[in-house]
Scaffold this motif. Structure first.
Motif, PDB file in Angstrom:
ATOM      1  N   ASN A   1       0.557   4.082   9.122  1.00 15.60           N
ATOM      2  CA  ASN A   1       1.676   4.750   8.480  1.00 15.60           C
ATOM      3  C   ASN A   1       2.467   3.701   7.701  1.00 15.60           C
ATOM      4  O   ASN A   1       2.918   2.697   8.256  1.00 15.60           O
ATOM      5  N   VAL A   2       2.611   3.934   6.388  1.00 16.14           N
ATOM      6  CA  VAL A   2       3.296   3.003   5.502  1.00 16.14           C
ATOM      7  C   VAL A   2       4.607   3.644   5.060  1.00 16.14           C
ATOM      8  O   VAL A   2       4.623   4.735   4.496  1.00 16.14           O
ATOM      9  N   ILE A   3       5.717   2.970   5.328  1.00 14.65           N
ATOM     10  CA  ILE A   3       7.047   3.455   4.975  1.00 14.65           C
ATOM     11  C   ILE A   3       7.670   2.429   4.032  1.00 14.65           C
ATOM     12  O   ILE A   3       7.965   1.301   4.437  1.00 14.65           O
ATOM     13  N   ALA A   4       7.862   2.807   2.768  1.00  5.14           N
ATOM     14  CA  ALA A   4       8.373   1.869   1.754  1.00  5.14           C
ATOM     15  C   ALA A   4       9.654   2.413   1.143  1.00  5.14           C
ATOM     16  O   ALA A   4       9.759   3.606   0.839  1.00  5.14           O
ATOM     17  N   GLN A   5      10.629   1.508   0.959  1.00  6.86           N
ATOM     18  CA  GLN A   5      11.886   1.924   0.328  1.00  6.86           C
ATOM     19  C   GLN A   5      11.664   2.285  -1.133  1.00  6.86           C
ATOM     20  O   GLN A   5      12.264   3.216  -1.649  1.00  6.86           O
ATOM     21  N   GLN A   6      10.812   1.537  -1.816  1.00  5.69           N
ATOM     22  CA  GLN A   6      10.515   1.830  -3.212  1.00  5.69           C
ATOM     23  C   GLN A   6       9.055   1.470  -3.473  1.00  5.69           C
ATOM     24  O   GLN A   6       8.577   0.421  -3.052  1.00  5.69           O
ATOM     25  N   THR A   7       8.368   2.374  -4.176  1.00  5.80           N
ATOM     26  CA  THR A   7       6.955   2.182  -4.483  1.00  5.80           C
ATOM     27  C   THR A   7       6.746   2.391  -5.968  1.00  5.80           C
ATOM     28  O   THR A   7       7.214   3.387  -6.540  1.00  5.80           O
ATOM     29  N   LYS A   8       6.047   1.457  -6.590  1.00  2.00           N
ATOM     30  CA  LYS A   8       5.711   1.572  -8.006  1.00  2.00           C
ATOM     31  C   LYS A   8       4.210   1.746  -8.113  1.00  2.00           C
ATOM     32  O   LYS A   8       3.444   0.899  -7.687  1.00  2.00           O
TER      33      LYS A   8
END
Length: 890
Positions: free
Chosen positions: A161-168
């Motif tokens: 499970n990947v939780i990112a604040q910001q993803t481009k």
């Protein structure tokens, strides 16, 4: 109407540096005039030139589906389309679901976010493209460049499970993430642990590469950190290193279970592991699994350990090596119905499971027999049918270190033939039921010891032989109620060597001794016998109540039978030699007494019988059943219950004997108590008495002042297992203990399979069950209990004692939704002591698992083992384990 004739020709782009030769154009010499009739009169020629301004490229080149439950609003001035409440948009392989979706066709962008309902942020966007899925708080997606910016995204990749604040999103294969959490926790909103990094590069289904990474537990940073990290996300198996376990014990500092995994193909893999200890001990293991769908599957394991105790130069220094080889192969039944190959191999050093330095399975240390079998069977669909089997077998006693092998072993048979059967219709009478068949067994038997295994000396005493058997039998009815049968068997035995015995006076320093020589060469003997039997079945029903009674009827089924067997004496295969002289014979110059022997003694199948026997056998089988009132009120028939199952008595009378003609009466039986609980018993009743030296004499026990029979031996055993799930607990049939040759259950303890990285079951069904148990845990505590009791009585020579009596049990109890404790133990009533005991403690830490196995009581198996690690296989190397090995010096 305008008619325009057009011709188009496709042409490849010419390569660079090549001369482009224009095609020659032929001048059209035909002139079209009004008078020619090809153009209608008064036709006006179109003189408009081609438009040189290229049209603007369409914003969306594919079909778009969009929806909003409350409204879909189009703002032509701003060039936007608004979709609100349970909205979605589908374009090519992309789908976005959200509370609010804005489609800006001026900027070629799609903006999606959730909606605020009573202070709760709901209907968060769900972005799906191909097989990738993300669940952010909001996102912007450019349909032209395929780039996107996603805020607070949550996605799952191969258990990660990947939780990112910001993803481009750069393209389909590259994502850049900022302030990222990686975890295998099911609780994405509040994971109990995670790895945190500020920058990461994410390639779906391939890898995650990060910068400085720290491990957090309960949002608390730990000292566990890495300057960079690499997480593989491949769906297929990949080769890679296996991180070893580090620790220390009485052999010094060690690295255990480190190595490399080879993903050779989709059908084959290989794991190579090794151990190293600073005192010089080391171990090597190779394990491979293979499978071909609808064909076969199997696994191979080879283990070797070089063990050093103490230090060189010390008096207690010792060095030894142990090994173990396992191979299991099964063929799919659909692969070839007429040809079958199977293998089950478990061989090696007799002390491997007791001395291995890398064993956490104490139950395997109690294994005292190793056995193997590799066989190939072929069926020829002829008339009659022919079956052949070629096999190699192995049996090894780990206590005596004696090994028996059959290499190779050939068995062939021809199915039953009825030479006098009618061409149509059923067979009737003694003649039409005459049948015969043919069987042959050939074997090369090797008997050796553990120290000579795999050495040339093991073949010195190999025995080679074959036996051909032709049984002929028939059966018929007498008075329609008696079933009679008669049979005779002819056997011919071939051997590869025989023996010759003589008394040699020069041996044993002139005292003389029996000399046995081996005669190499083919020899054979033939035997035959005859038998007949007569039997029937009697039924008796006793009414003990009416329809309203609990017990309505009792049924007694009796199957008596009597048989006659005759075996001739084959004296022609026996010889004599002159035995040693007694002192009196030597003084009177008289030859020694003759000693009889057979040259076929010590051969593969032994010598033929020399004693003529003619005996009558008798047996009686009893079954008691009852019909009881069914608890199910809708049932129309009473329920049948077995009261006593297969109470059998058997004995024989030797017509050719001159004394002790009656054989002891053997009895066996089974008493069903409750479901899955049967009391099995057996024993012997001897009608003859004993003399003062406790030897059988030719006098009935009742004539010697005793009872009709003497109970010489008896045994009773029972096995029972029950649980809170009402016997629905499924037992594993492929445990590590069972593969090592032990029991399938955990009566002798269980092992923690740390290599699989999954102590607890982890699926949706178990999760739902665990959730439902949690609410009512004070009233519903899962548990199971398994009991095994056996008692043996011996009275052959008036000892009148319980020769053995033991009770074994194992139990597992879930004290809390995530706490499980277990115990396996027993008590030996004969030796008045507790048997090998194991205590098990397991804790399900959601994403982690913890296990502690302790063996406080046991001869040489006292040890403990502690393990804690992450469940997910992708992070199975993140673990800690500690153990105390059994003291091998005891």
């Amino acid at each position: 109407m305008f008619f325009i004739a057009t011709q188009a020709v496709g042409q490849d782009i010419p390569p660079k540096n090549e001369v482009n030769i224009p095609a020659e154009k032929d001048t059209d010499t035909i002139t079209i005039t009004k008078q020619s009739g090809l153009l209608p009169n008064n036709t006006i020629q179109d003189t408009t030139k081609t438009d040189t301004i290229k049209p603007k490229k369409e914003f969306l080149t594919g079909v778009v589906e969009y929806y909003g439950e409350d409204y879909v609003y189009m703002d032509r001035n701003e060039g936007k389309i608004y979709m609100y409440n349970k909205a979605f948009i589908i374009y090519e392989d992309m789908r976005i679901d959200a509370g609010l979706i804005v489609l800006d066709y001026n900027k070629n962008e799609v903006f999606a976010k959730g909606i605020d309902s009573a202070g709760i942020y709901i209907q968060k966007p769900v972005f799906v493209q191909a097989s990738n899925e993300a669940r952010p708080d909001s996102l912007r997606f450019n349909t032209d460049t395929k780039k996107a910016i996603v805020y607070n995204t949550r996605t799952e990749q191969n258990g990660f499970n990947v939780i990112a604040q910001q993803t481009k999103r750069e393209n389909d294969s590259v994502y850049f993430l900022k302030n990222v959490k990686f975890t295998t926790s099911k609780n994405i909103e509040d994971p109990e642990y995670y790895f945190y990094t500020r920058k990461a590069k994410f390639v779906p289904k391939k890898k995650i590469v990060t910068g400085l990474t720290n491990m957090y537990i309960a949002d608390v940073p730990t000292p566990v950190g890495l300057p960079f990290a690499y997480f593989p996300l491949t769906e297929d198996r990949q080769s890679g290193f296996i991180i070893p376990t580090i620790g220390d014990n009485n052999r010094g500092f060690f690295f255990q279970n480190g190595g490399y995994y080879f993903a050779i193909s989709d059908y084959l893999d290989l794991t190579v592991l090794g151990d190293y200890y600073t005192n010089g001990s080391y171990g090597l293991r190779g394990e491979s699994s293979y499978a071909l769908r609808y064909k076969f599957r199997g696994n191979v394991s080879i283990r070797y350990e070089n063990l050093i105790n103490s230090e060189r130069g010390f008096p207690d220094f010792s060095q030894s090596s142990v090994y173990n080889i396992r191979w299991s192969h099964t063929q799919d039944a659909k692969a070839n119905p007429s040809s079958r190959f199977s293998a089950s191999v478990n061989l090696g050093s007799s002390r491997y499971f007791q001395q291995s330095i890398n064993q956490t399975n104490n139950a395997s240390a109690l294994v005292n027999t190793l056995s193997s079998s590799v066989s190939y069977a072929k069926t020829f669909e002829t008339e009659p049918q022919v079956n052949i089997t070629v096999a190699a077998t192995h049996s090894q006693n780990t206590n005596t270190q004696e090994i028996n092998m059959s290499l190779p072993n050939f068995n062939g048979s021809v199915s039953r033939i009825f030479p006098f059967a009618p061409k149509s219709g059923s067979k009737k009478g003694i003649i039409q039921n005459i049948n015969l068949q043919y069987d042959v067994t050939a074997e090369n038997r090797i008997r050796t010891t553990d120290s000579l295994f795999f050495k040339p000396e093991m073949f010195d005493n190999a025995q080679l032989g074959a036996r051909h058997t032709i049984p002929i039998s028939t059966n018929f009815k007498i008075l329609d109620y008696l079933s009679a049968s008669a049979s005779t068997t002819y056997q011919e035995t071939w051997v590869g060597n025989t023996i010759r015995r003589s008394f040699d006076e020069t041996l044993n320093d002139g005292a003389g001794a029996v000399r046995q020589d081996t005669i190499r060469g083919f020899d054979s003997y033939r035997t035959y016998n005859f038998s007949t039997s007569l039997g029937t079945t009697l039924y008796g029903t006793f009414n003990v109540g009416n329809e309203n009674s609990k017990i309505q009827k009792i049924r007694h089924v009796v199957r008596p039978s009597i048989s006659y067997n005759i075996n001739p004496a084959f004296d022609q295969f026996y010889e004599e030699y002159e035995g040693p002289q007694t002192a009196e014979q030597a003084a009177n110059n008289i030859p020694g007494d003759p000693v009889s022997y057979s040259r076929f003694e010590s051969t593969l199948f032994g010598a033929p019988g020399r004693t003529f026997s003619s005996s009558i056998g008798m047996s009686l089988s009893n079954t008691f059943e009852a019909k009881v009132r069914n608890k199910d009120t809708t049932a129309t028939e009473p329920k049948k219950v077995v009261l006593l199952n297969n109470l059998n008595f058997s004995s024989a009378y030797n017509l050719a004997g001159d004394s002790l003609q009656w054989s002891p009466v053997r009895f066996t039986g089974s008493i069903p108590i409750v479901e899955k609980l049967d009391i099995n018993f057996n024993g012997s009743l001897d009608p003859y008495a004993l003399d003062n030296n406790n030897q059988r004499i030719d006098k009935f026990n009742i004539d010697n002042g005793g009872s009709l029979f003497r109970l010489t031996n008896a045994n009773m055993s029972l096995n029972y297992s029950f649980s809170s799930k009402d016997f629905k607990r499924e037992e594993s049939t492929d445990t590590e203990t069972f593969r090592n040759g032990g029991r399938k259950d955990d009566l002798f303890g269980d092992a923690t399979d740390i290599n699989s990285g999954n102590i607890y079951k982890d699926n949706e069904e178990d999760a739902e069950e665990s959730k439902s148990d949690y609410d009512w845990y004070n009233f519903k505590i899962p548990w199971d209990l398994r009991l095994a009791y056996t008692i043996t009585y011996a009275n052959n020579q008036r000892q009148d004692e319980i020769s053995s009596q033991s009770l074994m049990f194992s139990s597992n109890l879930e004290l809390a939704p995530r706490w499980t404790v277990g115990v396996s133990s027993g008590y030996d009533f004969k030796n008045k002591g507790v048997t090998l005991t194991q205590l098990r403690f397991q804790r399900d830490l959601e994403s982690w698992q913890m296990s502690f196995n302790w063996t406080p009581i046991g001869s040489i198996n006292t040890a403990w083992y502690f393990f804690i690690g992450i469940k997910a296989s992708v992070l199975s190397d993140i673990k800690y384990d500690k153990r105390r090995l059994p003291d091998q010096r005891l």
